[in-house]
Enzyme design. Structure first.
Site, mmCIF file in Angstrom:
data_model
loop_
_atom_site.group_PDB
_atom_site.id
_atom_site.type_symbol
_atom_site.label_atom_id
_atom_site.label_comp_id
_atom_site.label_asym_id
_atom_site.label_seq_id
_atom_site.Cartn_x
_atom_site.Cartn_y
_atom_site.Cartn_z
ATOM 1 N N ASP A 675 0.944 -1.302 0.071
ATOM 2 C CA ASP A 675 -0.183 0.066 -0.063
ATOM 3 C C ASP A 675 0.751 1.139 -0.071
ATOM 4 O O ASP A 675 0.578 2.072 -0.898
ATOM 5 C CB ASP A 675 -0.921 -0.089 1.279
ATOM 6 C CG ASP A 675 -1.811 0.834 1.197
ATOM 7 O OD1 ASP A 675 -2.828 1.203 0.230
ATOM 8 O OD2 ASP A 675 -2.122 1.782 2.137
ATOM 9 N N LYS A 679 1.614 4.306 -2.882
ATOM 10 C CA LYS A 679 1.202 5.700 -2.544
ATOM 11 C C LYS A 679 2.472 6.366 -2.941
ATOM 12 O O LYS A 679 2.298 7.513 -3.564
ATOM 13 C CB LYS A 679 0.779 5.869 -1.027
ATOM 14 C CG LYS A 679 -0.463 5.244 -0.728
ATOM 15 C CD LYS A 679 -0.741 5.563 0.710
ATOM 16 C CE LYS A 679 -2.155 4.972 1.209
ATOM 17 N NZ LYS A 679 -2.233 5.108 2.704
#
Length: 811
Positions: A675, A679
């Site tokens: 994740d 990002k």
């Protein structure tokens, strides 16, 4: 004195005809009035259809005729309560029906239906209705309009003999009664004394002729709508009544499909400067629309929009047309001689083509006529055979104020372009009161809504939302939209219209908006769906100002962004997959959005509700250069490392993150750093760098083997790491340091790693699940810009998505 005209719907039912009675008798208390009535609603069409059956020798004409008799008898029995008046009226009506039966029988016997006979047949509709109304209304006197409305035959058409008619009208009504009752539509030829008529909608024309001849104070047209609408309310729910419009504006709207007033009606009263008021028989208290010479408070750039579906565009083209005088004369003369009406013309400045708009039903004949007219030129190749394109619609944007407001055409074209609608042909007169253009019929609804909204004819700006995913983020978003709906209407004049809601298995659609108070119950009964069905349904709905909102983490859903953008549907994504996929796909999505004039927004991909991506874009747009990014981008991991203590082990901290909703259902997604990598890649791309996920150097704190096997095995094995983490935590605590999982972009190099920071570092005091981003730029070298706040949680993420929606709404 005033003239009141009542249309077919106003005399079509017991309720409406009793309303007519009340209106007329009330008006007559103040001044003398002349009342003009149409045939009972639908009767004119029935008269024509029955005559065709008779001509074909079909015995069914008798049943249709009897049905008309019974309808009129039933109306009389219901509304005329005085036995004496009822008997007298039955005698008049039955005598008329006996005449009509004889005419039908003659048509049936000889299988011939001439124009003369047809005109005689349709005259009975008004003759019947006007006698019924004259008997119903107290004190009304019936007049036969055939005795004073006179026509003359010109160019194969019955044309009003204005001079004779005006003289006869003035003589007939020289001794004006309190209530004069006149059948509309019908007339007689001045030379042959044969029954003629003024054309469909001619009752309006009858009323206007009388009003102009007698210099009436006003002409009132009573119908089944509150007046002229800004657009067709059947297509645009937000359309509203236009209070005032000029004669020119009314004429333009009527000529282009707004069937409120028969277009020839306007000219006679316009010449005499007699205002026309359009009112609703079923809502007599409504103010209606007033048509007059000069309109006050004409502040809107356009007054209304009208349209004609079923348009065919015929193109007359050829190099021989350039500079040749008389080509257009031949086009229009040939069409006029064959009774074909052209309602729009568009010609290229090079003169090598002229496009004309006709109704679909006239298209085949128009092509044949024009091919015949230019047969020699086509044979020699100097001109091409006529090209006809059907399946089109013509839209007219009308308003006298357009000539005083620069840029109307530009705004119009831009609005259509952003809606993904191509304009096939366009025409604008020098008076600048009408811009007409042709689009595909399938785009008519979308075009009308987009224009109506763009030019502030709607009371509210509308954003049509399709929300995919109703889990923690999607559910919170729908709740926030529901809670703010009325407030946004009141303060922003904005309607967030949720027209679609979907899960991975079901999809619910409603063009008028879904009730968010019980959407879960509605969704439970919705049809089965998948990402492809969802994509096709959204595109097929073809709503204007459409926004697709993805609150899932689905790769399949992310795949439909591209076709949606290509169909001018904006995309807002809480889903990180698209923006962190291959750079090629990411760039294509952004380029498509830019080219199509729509939006691809994904602020919540990084930092939930924090304005990180927007800030980076603002810096770059102002000319700054991003040199370095350091960030704690996982609210889940920050929560876990903040929870670690002598009393809370690593495994316990992970459990708490899941229980409190900070982590994914499978926390390994967070612990693996995937994740954070996504990002970081998104931030680097927004900073202007072409990077891929494979460019990120990973330094993880959980051994690779823990990410293999089932989730149950992971939870079982996780406590094995507790002792090692506790030993390291104690040492870290003694040194006055804390763990932070930091994503770094530094002059083109990317990495994610668990780092130790001391109390002097800006990341040291980062609490709970907060995120923080430090931006070092050419302008912020010595003191990086810090953005800090909640970086996880459904409500915060939903609020960030909501903010993205509002950013589109405010443009």
């Amino acid at each position: 004195m005033k003239v009141l005209k009542f249309g077919g719907t106003s005399v079509g039912s017991v309720e409406s005809i009793l309303s007519l009675k009340a209106i007329v008798e009330k008006e007559a208390q103040e001044q003398p009035i002349i009342v003009v009535v149409s045939a009972l609603g639908g009767i004119t069409d029935k008269l024509i259809a029955t005559s065709v059956l008779a001509q074909k020798g079909d015995e069914a004409w008798k049943d249709e005729f009897q049905a008309m008799v019974e309808r009129h008898h039933k109306m009389i029995d219901t509304i005329i309560t005085d036995p004496r008046k009822r008997e007298q009226l039955f005698n008049i009506v039955d005598s008329l029906f006996e005449q009509l039966r004889s005419i039908y029988f003659g048509v049936y016997l000889i299988h011939d239906l001439s124009k003369k006979t047809q005109d005689a047949i349709v005259s009975y509709g008004e003759r019947l209705s006007s006698n019924i109304v004259a008997t119903l209304v107290q004190g009304a006197k019936w007049y036969d309009s055939r005795e004073f409305i006179k026509t003359v035959r010109k160019n194969h058409k019955n044309t009003l003999d204005s001079e004779l008619t005006n003289r006869l009208v003035r003589r007939t009504f020289s001794d004006l009664q309190r209530i004069s009752l006149v059948p509309g539509f019908i007339s007689k030829d001045r030379d042959t004394d044969e029954i003629t008529n003024l054309g469909r909608g001619g009752s309006d024309y009858t009323a206007a002729i009388i009003a102009a001849a007698l210099d009436a104070d006003i002409l009132e047209i009573w119908t089944d709508v509150d007046g002229f609408m800004t657009a067709d309310p059947r297509v645009i729910k937000t359309a509203y009544t236009i209070k005032e419009l000029s004669y020119i504006e009314a004429m333009e709207l009527c000529n282009f499909g707004a069937k409120v007033v028969y277009p020839p009606t306007i000219y006679p009263v316009c010449v005499k400067n007699i205002p026309i008021r359009v009112k609703n028989t079923f809502n007599p208290d409504s103010e209606g629309s007033i048509i007059k010479q000069k309109v006050a408070n004409n502040d809107k750039p356009i007054k209304g929009i009208s349209s004609i579906n079923g348009t065919t565009l015929i193109t007359v083209a050829g190099l021989s047309m350039v500079g040749v005088i008389g080509v257009n004369r031949r086009i229009f003369t040939a069409l006029a001689d064959n009774g074909i009406s052209v309602f729009m013309v568009s010609q290229a400045s090079s003169e090598n083509s002229t496009s004309i708009g006709v109704r679909d039903q006239d298209a085949a004949e128009a092509v044949e006529v024009l091919n015949g007219e230019f047969a020699k030129e086509i044979e020699t190749g100097a001109m091409f055979p006529m090209h006809a394109e059907s399946g089109l619609a013509t839209i007219a944007v009308v308003g006298e104020n357009m000539k005083h407001v620069p840029g109307i055409a530009g705004k119009l074209f831009g609005t259509l372009g952003r809606a993904g609608i191509s304009m096939i042909a366009c025409a604008q007169g020098a008076s600048q009161t009408n811009i007409s253009f042709v689009v595909k019929s399938e785009h008519l609804r979308k075009a009308l809504n987009a224009i109506h909204d763009s030019f502030f004819l709607s009371e509210y700006k509308v954003l049509n939302l399709f929300v995919c995913g109703v889990g923690t983020v999607g559910g919170q978003l729908l709740e926030q939209i529901h809670d703010q709906y009325e407030e946004l209407k009141r303060t922003k004049r904005l309607k967030l219209n949720v027209v679609g809601i979907a899960t991975s298995k079901k999809a619910l659609f409603n063009r008028d908006g879904i009730d968010l108070a019980n959407y879960r119950e509605l969704l439970a009964d919705a049809p089965e769906s998948n990402d492809k069905k969802l994509r096709d349904a959204i595109i097929e709905m073809n709503c204007f100002n459409s926004v697709f909102v993805d609150c899932t983490a689905s790769k399949d859903v992310a795949e439909i962004y591209q076709p949606l953008l290509e169909h001018n549907i904006s995309v807002i994504a809480a889903n990180k997959i698209a923006a962190s996929s291959s750079y090629e796909k990411y760039a294509l999505l952004k380029e498509t959005a830019l080219a199509r004039g729509v939006f691809f927004r994904y602020e919540t991909n990084v930092g939930a509700g924090l304005p990180i991506i927007g800030t980076i874009n603002d810096l770059r747009n102002s000319g700054d250069v991003i040199l370095k990014i350091e960030a704690v981008l996982s609210g889940t991991l920050n929560f876990i490392f903040n929870e670690l203590s002598a009393d809370v082990t690593m495994s316990e901290a992970v459990h708490r993150a899941k229980e409190q909703g900070y982590s994914e259902p499978d926390p390994r997604i967070d612990l693996s750093g995937k994740d954070v990598i996504r990002k970081l890649v998104i931030l680097a791309r927004e900073a202007g760098y072409k990077v891929e996920k494979t460019d990120v150097e990973k330094h993880l704190f959980i051994p690779d083997e823990f990410f293999e096997g089932s989730i149950e095995e992971f939870w079982k094995n996780l406590p094995q790491l507790d002792a090692d983490f506790e030993t390291r935590r104690k040492q870290l605590d003694a040194e006055g340091k804390r763990w932070r999982f930091v994503a770094t972009f530094d002059h083109g190099k990317l990495s994610v790693a668990l780092k130790e920071v001391d109390s002097t570092h800006p990341f040291y005091n980062l609490q709970g699940s907060n995120n923080i981003v430090a931006l070092t730029t050419e302008r912020y070298r010595e003191y990086p810009m810090l953005i800090q706040g909640y970086g996880a949680g459904a409500s915060v993420t939903a609020a960030g998505v909501f903010a993205n929606i509002m950013s589109i709404a405010n443009i």
